[in-house]
Design a protein around this motif. Structure first.
Motif, short mmCIF file in Angstrom:
data_model
loop_
_atom_site.label_atom_id
_atom_site.label_comp_id
_atom_site.label_asym_id
_atom_site.label_seq_id
_atom_site.Cartn_x
_atom_site.Cartn_y
_atom_site.Cartn_z
N MET A 21 53.00 33.64 -69.83
CA MET A 21 54.34 33.40 -69.33
C MET A 21 54.26 33.19 -67.82
SD MET A 21 57.98 35.37 -69.68
CE MET A 21 57.39 36.30 -71.01
N VAL A 22 55.06 32.22 -67.36
CA VAL A 22 55.12 31.89 -65.94
C VAL A 22 56.57 32.07 -65.47
CG1 VAL A 22 54.80 30.06 -64.24
CG2 VAL A 22 53.23 30.24 -66.17
N ASN A 23 56.73 32.72 -64.34
CA ASN A 23 58.06 32.93 -63.77
C ASN A 23 58.27 31.95 -62.63
OD1 ASN A 23 58.97 35.25 -65.34
ND2 ASN A 23 57.23 36.25 -64.37
N ILE A 24 59.30 31.12 -62.77
CA ILE A 24 59.62 30.13 -61.75
C ILE A 24 61.13 30.15 -61.53
CG2 ILE A 24 59.54 27.68 -61.14
CD1 ILE A 24 57.23 27.35 -63.14
N LYS A 25 61.51 30.12 -60.26
CA LYS A 25 62.94 30.03 -59.94
C LYS A 25 63.24 28.53 -59.76
CE LYS A 25 65.08 33.02 -57.28
NZ LYS A 25 65.56 33.75 -56.08
N ILE A 26 64.12 28.01 -60.60
CA ILE A 26 64.49 26.59 -60.54
C ILE A 26 65.96 26.50 -60.17
CG2 ILE A 26 64.64 24.41 -61.80
CD1 ILE A 26 62.33 25.45 -63.58
N ASN A 27 66.22 25.86 -59.03
CA ASN A 27 67.58 25.72 -58.52
C ASN A 27 68.31 27.05 -58.42
OD1 ASN A 27 67.06 22.98 -58.41
ND2 ASN A 27 67.97 22.58 -60.40
N GLY A 28 67.55 28.09 -58.01
CA GLY A 28 68.13 29.40 -57.80
C GLY A 28 68.21 30.28 -59.03
N VAL A 29 67.79 29.78 -60.18
CA VAL A 29 67.85 30.55 -61.42
C VAL A 29 66.44 30.89 -61.87
CG1 VAL A 29 68.60 30.52 -63.83
CG2 VAL A 29 70.00 29.39 -62.08
#
Length: 152
Positions: free
Chosen positions: A1-9
């Motif tokens: 699993m990868v955690n990425i913030k996309i457009n603030g989410v």
């Protein structure tokens, strides 16, 4: 699993680490403004910002950006962005429009760092963005007009 913030989410993306960011954005997150063009980071249609820097998402693997902050065309905000988008519409910069999300991402980055770009500056900043309709003169004119409006 990868955690990425996309457009603030925040997104916990369950996929192989070698999945291109482009496909995670489009297929797993459902944001389709970022386009697939060539798949080789040569055309710029897939440009997003990763931690504030323009990045070709087709050749950026999600495993390499765990914890990063990504901004797509849908999340691009601010005075520079609004000015570029407004000028793009007024001057009919796009023809087919397919490459324009990447063009706008690159133009916005240029104007945010260089408020008075020369033709040479524009050509250098936009050189990785291809337009199959060849609207380069309109893109350059759009950037110059946006720069004038931002200066006023």
């Amino acid at each position: 699993m990868v955690n990425i913030k996309i457009n603030g989410v925040e997104h916990a993306i369950e996929a192989e680490a070698d999945m291109p960011l482009l496909w995670a954005i489009r297929d797993l997150v459902g944001l389709t403004g970022t386009k697939f063009g060539c798949g080789m980071a040569q055309c710029g249609a897939c440009t997003v910002y990763v931690d504030g820097s323009p990045t070709r998402s087709c050749q950026t693997f999600i495993g390499d950006i765990d914890g990063a902050e990504v901004t797509t065309i849908e999340g691009l905000k601010g005075k520079v962005t609004e000015t570029v988008q407004s000028v793009w519409a007024e001057l009919d910069v796009p023809q087919c429009g397919y490459c324009q999300s990447g063009q706008i991402m690159s133009a916005t980055d240029l104007l945010a760092s260089n408020p008075k770009p020369t033709d040479t500056d524009i050509d250098a900043a936009m050189s990785g963005n291809l337009c199959r309709c060849a609207t380069y003169h309109r893109i350059r004119a759009g950037i110059h007009e946006a720069a004038k409006r931002l200066e006023a």
